[in-house]
Structures are given as C-alpha cells and as structure tokens.
Design an enzyme around this catalytic site. Structure first.
Site, mmCIF file in Angstrom:
data_model
loop_
_atom_site.group_PDB
_atom_site.id
_atom_site.type_symbol
_atom_site.label_atom_id
_atom_site.label_comp_id
_atom_site.label_asym_id
_atom_site.label_seq_id
_atom_site.Cartn_x
_atom_site.Cartn_y
_atom_site.Cartn_z
ATOM 1 N N HIS A 1 -7.386 -5.959 0.589
ATOM 2 C CA HIS A 1 -6.191 -5.116 0.613
ATOM 3 C C HIS A 1 -5.269 -5.555 1.748
ATOM 4 O O HIS A 1 -5.519 -5.255 2.918
ATOM 5 C CB HIS A 1 -6.678 -3.680 0.830
ATOM 6 C CG HIS A 1 -5.616 -2.641 0.814
ATOM 7 N ND1 HIS A 1 -4.938 -2.280 -0.327
ATOM 8 C CD2 HIS A 1 -5.121 -1.856 1.806
ATOM 9 C CE1 HIS A 1 -4.078 -1.314 -0.043
ATOM 10 N NE2 HIS A 1 -4.164 -1.039 1.248
ATOM 11 N N SER B 1 0.827 -1.202 0.000
ATOM 12 C CA SER B 1 0.000 0.000 0.000
ATOM 13 C C SER B 1 0.864 1.257 0.000
ATOM 14 O O SER B 1 1.689 1.416 -0.885
ATOM 15 C CB SER B 1 -0.940 -0.068 1.204
ATOM 16 O OG SER B 1 -2.084 0.666 0.935
ATOM 17 N N TRP C 1 -10.068 -0.246 -5.047
ATOM 18 C CA TRP C 1 -9.580 1.095 -4.700
ATOM 19 C C TRP C 1 -8.187 1.326 -5.294
ATOM 20 O O TRP C 1 -7.838 2.424 -5.704
ATOM 21 C CB TRP C 1 -9.548 1.194 -3.169
ATOM 22 C CG TRP C 1 -9.173 2.505 -2.566
ATOM 23 C CD1 TRP C 1 -8.096 2.723 -1.736
ATOM 24 C CD2 TRP C 1 -9.851 3.758 -2.671
ATOM 25 N NE1 TRP C 1 -8.074 4.042 -1.331
ATOM 26 C CE2 TRP C 1 -9.138 4.702 -1.894
ATOM 27 C CE3 TRP C 1 -10.995 4.184 -3.359
ATOM 28 C CZ2 TRP C 1 -9.526 6.039 -1.781
ATOM 29 C CZ3 TRP C 1 -11.382 5.518 -3.240
ATOM 30 C CH2 TRP C 1 -10.646 6.424 -2.461
ATOM 31 N N LYS D 1 4.043 2.070 -2.567
ATOM 32 C CA LYS D 1 4.396 3.307 -3.274
ATOM 33 C C LYS D 1 5.850 3.645 -2.928
ATOM 34 O O LYS D 1 6.665 4.014 -3.787
ATOM 35 C CB LYS D 1 3.485 4.465 -2.842
ATOM 36 C CG LYS D 1 1.969 4.207 -2.932
ATOM 37 C CD LYS D 1 1.159 5.444 -2.514
ATOM 38 C CE LYS D 1 -0.205 5.175 -1.874
ATOM 39 N NZ LYS D 1 -1.246 4.579 -2.655
HETATM 40 C C1 GCU Z 1 -5.470 4.361 1.945
HETATM 41 C C2 GCU Z 1 -5.033 5.162 0.757
HETATM 42 C C3 GCU Z 1 -4.202 4.353 -0.206
HETATM 43 C C4 GCU Z 1 -3.075 3.701 0.534
HETATM 44 C C5 GCU Z 1 -3.621 2.940 1.711
HETATM 45 C C6 GCU Z 1 -2.581 2.325 2.641
HETATM 46 O O1 GCU Z 1 -6.366 3.384 1.551
HETATM 47 O O2 GCU Z 1 -6.164 5.683 0.157
HETATM 48 O O3 GCU Z 1 -3.674 5.150 -1.225
HETATM 49 O O4 GCU Z 1 -2.367 2.868 -0.323
HETATM 50 O O5 GCU Z 1 -4.365 3.801 2.544
HETATM 51 O O6 GCU Z 1 -1.459 2.765 2.695
HETATM 52 O O7 GCU Z 1 -2.967 1.405 3.366
#
Ligand code: GCU
Length: 691
Positions: free
Chosen positions: A673, A531, A622, A535
């Site tokens: 997720h 997540s 998402w 990134k």
């Molecule tokens: C949120 C956010 C995402 C991110 C995620 C995470 O859902 O919107 O962009 O990747 O948190 O880091 O768990």
C-alpha cells in the site's frame, strides 16, 4: 450560593426513553459527587447522566473541582475553607454550575451516596504524591457525609500524545504511563478501602483495540464521542455494579450513533470494571485489521456475495438516462446528492472573504528545476483558518504548466528534504495531533518531484489537517464549524465529514489557480491521491468539474472499490476506525451495503467524460484491487454516452500490465500500500495523453 449559571442538556430522547424504563423499575435516587479537577468535571456530563437515565437509575450528579489541583491541594483548600471550588450539579438533566464554593458546602448540599476522589493527572502516576493528601481528604469527606457513603478512587487516564508539559515525564508514551497510574490506584484504593472507577483502564483497553487507530483522548481531554461514552459506561458500571454493555441500545446519544463503537466502548468499560488495574487486550483477532471485533475481513474471492449494482443510467424514479443532456441536466445532480447526503456529507459554499497570500517564492528549487512557492489560502477575512499550499512549477516552460494537485497526509515538509519548506509551529502540531514529527523528506518516495517536473508538470500539495485534523473529535475542529448554524455544535446527519472537507479544500486551491495569475494552467489540473487521499481525489473531481482529470492510488473502501463486494475493508470497518471521514448517515449502511442507493462505480461515473485512472497494489488486499478495477468497468456506460469507450476489457489485468483504455487507465503494481515510482510513471504517461 452566588452566580449560579444554568446550562441545559438536550436529553429529550433519552429522557423519554428512560421515563419508560424508570417506570418499570423504580429506584432510589443515587447521589454522586466527584471531587477533583477539570478531569472530573469533564466526565460528569450529559453522557454520564444519560447512561444512568437509560439504566432507569435516577441520579443527582455533582462535581466539586479545582482547576489543576492534586490531592494535597484539595485537602489544603478543604481544610482552609477556601471558596475555591467550582460546584456543578446535574439534576434531571439540567446542569447548574456555581463558581467559588468551599468544599464543605458542596459536601453538605446533598446526602451523597457516592463521593469520588481524583488527583491531578500526572500525579496520578507518581506514588509519592498521593499521601498524605489523599488520607486527609478521605478523613475530611467521611466526617461530612452520611454513614455508609461509598468513597471511590477516580482513575484518570494516561495522556494522549499532544498533551500538556506533564507528558514529557512519561516518555510521550501512554503504554509506559498506564502501569504506573494503575499501580498507584491499586495501592491507594486498597489502603483507604476505596472502590475504583477505572476510567484509565477503560481508555487503555480502547487503545489496545485495533479499531482505535486514532485515540479517544486528545491531549488531556476525552473526545465527546467515544471517549465520553466510555467514561460514562465505566462510571455507571463501577457505581451500580450493573453491566454497562446492556445499555448500548438504550443509550444512543447523537454524538455516538455508531452502535459498534458504543458496544466497543461499553465492552472496554466492562472489562475495566472486572479488571481495574490491568489492561485487557481487545485486539484478540488476527493482526492489525483482522480482529474479531469488526468481523474478519474477507480476502476470498469465492466468498464475495452476489450483488446487484445500482445503474448509473437509471433515474431514482426508474426512468432511463439515454442522453448526455439528461445525464448532465438531471442524473448527475441526483447522484451527487446521494453521495453527499448518504456518504461523505454536504459541504458549504466557499466563504465570503476568501483570499490568498504568496508568502514564499524560491526560483531555484530542486536544483533549479522549479520555482517553489507557498501560498496561504485564507478561507475568510478572519485569517484564522487556511491551507498552506506548496507548489513546484517547472522552470523554463513556454506554456502554463499542467499539474497535479495532491493532498498530503504527513505534512508539506515530508514531501522533500528541502528545509526551506515551512514546518508547522508547536501550536499547529498540537492541533494536528501529529504523532511523531515528520522529518524533512520523510515521504519523498511518494513524491518523485524530479520525475514529475522533468516531464513538464507542476506539483501542488497541501496537508490534510489544514482542513480537518484527522482524528475523531466529534466534528469540532478544522473547518467543520463552517457549516454549523448559529448555536449548532454537531453536524446534521447529512453534513460533511473529513473527506468532504478535504475535497472542499481541493476546490479552494482551484479557486486560487483561477483567480491568481500563476504559471499553472487551471484547465489542466488532475487531482491525485493515495489511500484516503485517493478517496479525496475522486470525490473532489466528482463534485468540481474544473478538475480536468482524477487519479486514485490505492483508494479502496469509499474510494474506487465497490462496497457491495465486501472484500477487504468494509463500510462497517471503515466507520468504526475512521468515523471522522463520513457524514453520519453513512452509518446506516454498515453490514447493509445493499441498501446503499449508490456504489463507488458511480463516483467514477461522476467524473465522466473526464479521464480517470485507478492504480492498485497487489499486496493491498485491504483496498480490494479487483473491486477498484470493477468500478471503472461499471462506470463505462456513462462514458459511452459521450462516445468514449472506457476500459477495453472487463478482465482484471495481471500485475504490472497497465490497461489504458479510452479516458480510463488501470494497473496493479506489485507490492504494498503506497504510491511509488512505478505508479507515477503510469500516471505521467496517462497525463501525457489526456491532460
Ligand atoms: C487505513 C484505512 C483506509 C485508508 C488508509 C490510508 O488503512 O483503513 O481506508 O485508505 O488508512 O489512508 O492510508
């Protein structure tokens, strides 16, 4: 008055603009005095001045505050004439503060039109604490101010989690504290015929909005971005009766360039003024992320707009890139520059005096499978800021171990139930603003250490908030200031946000691996992350070629997913909820993805020719699984320059059918997720081949 200290606001832009507005609509100067403690002083700031100025309403703003005081104390100090107040005054954008002033002196200093009264924040929720202090204060103020002065009840806001000792009394829960505070303000404002400045309700409205996954209040303080803006909007509307929402274009301070956040703040303020003693639920849409506020997310493939991706193999000036030399020598730098200046922000170099301390070694960790160490990576001589790296290295290997570096998001202790892992102390937890202390091993299913170690890999991890506590505080805490020049306290539009800080941290770990003699091979390290960590893993590897490989798990928007697809989370939504992750230039691309000079396939391309793996989950729309896959496909031309074939097919595969190409891998796991065993097995298989 003694010892006046002048501080100047830099309101050049606002003043210019208000000059025009003010000329069109000349108004009498309003004189406002806020009596209370630090909370009132905090709100009487440049945003409050700016808001009035933008509304063409000339103001003098004063505050007379006594640290920590409640109504009873203020009334007592007033009666005794104690020279105990800090008197601040903002005139034409200039702030002067004078300590040691008696209250009646502040009251007599101007012909005040409005005087607000504020009690101590915890007492504000305890009705028995209000009288007789408030009654006495009202009387005292009326006697010393012109007839017709408007007295107002300054509503404080419920605490954020990591607050003062008072927080305990309210069950660590602003949802419980808010109704008490609202009821007290209602009862006593009626009793004394006070108007209300409902900042508490504004803040609680904001908290109810889905976009505020973080908070606009930290401990007792409003953050200087949205919190401060929302308080100013509330104050403005409560005092002038004019709709705060009309000024969100006119008042756009550099601390809150995101117009959607300004609109949201003003909207919450407006509803608070309409309904000051009860919350207006702003999360009126469909589910956690589906609120109408940010536009419904699109989950319909047929609604993906037609888009043209920028070509990684065409220079900014249009010349084609047709060799590895040109890619490495010219285009790569250009692309990095675009990602830095437009999305994640520029990072500083490592600091002079970086050094390391191994503070713990356990040769018998995980049932003897591994040696566990904790290493403090100090960023400079001061030892003020550091990463606490935790490493597990398999025992009994006859070669330096390859390994995974994974930033964690719940703290090192959440990785495993081993209670010898250091737990942050109270001050650190406060700085991190951890909501609910993680239990040992709380997220252990994310980190299957036995599996990883048994396959001969080391596992290295650090907590994100060692670099930047993960909430919007206007880029103040963590390592942000490392990039500031003398006197600077806010980043330039192209200076780093949180994700760059995290990636910078990954590079500092690599420094340590290279400089210390460890049993880990620095040439065989893959970044990996889930997540926001995914990134980070991509951005770290894109910039720092010392990483041999990168793995992104469910990284989604601003990770592996193509922004131009507008599927699931968007550039607009991510910055509304997580403004702290990006540089401010990225705001330009909200609802404007086509203007982005890059897209996320080029982030993958920056990792070429090194191997890269992207994992998605079927229940994680998402993060746009298909968009994550397509980034690999569209990064392929750069890999092909090296004679590497990348993804074997452009066809998004079925769930649970991993596709392993040349230096590229991809799968969609069934489920939510998360990073789970199934994902790790694929990553380990891929690492066996390439790391
Ligand atoms: C949120 C956010 C995402 C991110 C995620 C995470 O859902 O919107 O962009 O990747 O948190 O880091 O768990």
């Amino acid at each position: 008055m003694k010892d006046p200290r002048k501080r100047h606001f830099t309101l050049a832009a606002t003043l210019l603009l208000c000059g025009t507005l003010a000329a069109a609509q000349p108004r009498d100067t309003l004189r406002i005095l806020a009596i209370g403690n630090g909370w009132s002083a905090e709100v009487c700031n440049r945003d409050l001045y700016g808001y009035f100025a933008a509304g063409g309403q000339p103001v003098v703003i004063g505050y007379a505050t006594r640290l920590g005081s409640d109504y009873a104390r203020q009334a007592e100090l007033a009666r005794s004439g104690a020279a105990d107040f800090l008197y601040g005054k903002i005139v034409e954008g200039h702030l002067t503060e004078t300590p040691g002033v008696p209250l009646d002196q502040a009251l007599g200093d101007e012909r005040w039109d409005v005087v607000s009264l504020q009690t101590q924040s915890a007492q504000a929720a305890r009705r028995e604490s209000i009288d007789p202090g408030l009654g006495q204060l009202v009387k005292y103020v009326r006697k010393r101010t012109p007839r017709g002065v408007r007295l107002m009840y300054f509503q404080t806001w419920p605490y954020a989690r990591q607050s003062t000792k008072h927080w305990m009394a309210f069950g660590h829960n602003n949802v419980d504290m808010y109704p008490l505070l609202a009821a007290v303000s209602e009862e006593f404002s009626r009793k004394y015929k006070l108007e209300v400045i409902p900042i508490g309700t504004t803040i609680q409205n904001l908290r109810s909005s889905f976009s505020m996954q973080g908070d606009v209040a930290h401990a007792d303080h409003l953050n200087r971005t949205m919190g401060s803006y929302a308080a100013a909007a509330t104050f403005y509307e409560a005092v002038t009766g004019r709709d705060a929402r009309e000024l969100t274009d006119a008042y756009a301070p550099y601390t809150l360039e995101n117009h959607i956040r300004r609109e949201m703040a003003a909207k919450c303020a407006h509803y608070a003024c309409m309904n000051p003693f009860g919350m207006t639920n702003m999360a009126s849409g469909t589910g956690a992320y589906g609120s109408a506020e940010a536009g419904l997310p699109n989950y319909d493939e047929t609604k993906v707009p037609a888009y043209t991706l920028p070509d990684p193999l065409v220079m900014n000036d249009g010349t084609p890139v047709n060799s590895v030399e040109k890619w490495e020598g010219e285009r790569r730098a250009e692309l990095l520059e675009l990602f830095r200046s437009e999305i994640y922000g520029r990072s500083p170099a490592r600091r002079a005096g970086q050094h390391y301390k191994v503070v713990l070694t356990d040769e018998n960790a995980i049932g003897g499978m591994a040696t566990r160490q904790e290493i403090l990576i100090y960023f400079d001589e001061s030892e003020e800021k550091y990463i606490r790296l935790v490493t597990w290295v398999p025992n009994g290997l006859d070669h330096p171990a390859p390994g995974f570096l994974m930033m964690n998001t719940s703290g090192n202790a959440s990785i495993n139930e081993d209670e010898s892992i250091s737990y942050p102390d109270a001050q650190q937890l406060k700085n991190y603003e951890i909501h609910g202390f993680p239990r040992y091993g709380q997220s252990r299913h994310f980190y299957p250490l036995e599996l990883i170690l048994s396959r001969g890999y080391a596992f290295l991890s650090f907590y994100k908030s060692d670099l930047d506590p993960d909430f919007d505080d206007g880029f103040q805490n963590g390592v942000h200031p490392f990039i500031f020049k003398e006197g600077q306290d806010f980043p330039e539009p192209d200076q780093w946000g949180g994700l760059s800080a995290y990636a910078w941290g990954c590079s500092r770990v690599m420094d340590w691996l290279e400089e210390a003699q460890t049993r880990v091979n620095p040439r065989r390290i893959s970044t990996i992350g889930h997540s926001r960590g995914g990134k980070t893993a991509l951005w770290a590897a894109a910039q720092d070629t010392r990483f041999a490989m990168a793995i992104s798990n469910d990284s989604g928007c601003a990770g592996a997913a193509l922004s131009r697809r507008h599927f699931g989370q968007t550039v607009r939504q991510i910055q509304t909820t997580f403004p702290q992750w990006f540089c401010r230039n990225f705001i330009k691309y909200m609802d404007n993805e086509d203007a982005l000079p890059v897209d996320q396939h080029e982030l993958i391309a920056l990792i070429a020719p090194r191997p890269v793996y992207v994992g998605s989950a079927s229940g994680d729309m998402w993060a746009d699984p298909k968009g994550e896959f397509l980034s690999l496909v569209h990064a392929r031309p750069v890999y092909e320059l090296y004679g590497i074939h990348g993804m074997p097919s452009d066809q998004w595969p079925d769930v649970r059918v991993p596709v392993i190409g040349d230096h590229m891998g991809y799968h969609v796991r069934i489920g939510r997720h998360a990073i789970l065993g199934y994902d790790w097995v694929q990553y380990l298989n891929f690492a066996d081949k390439y790391l």
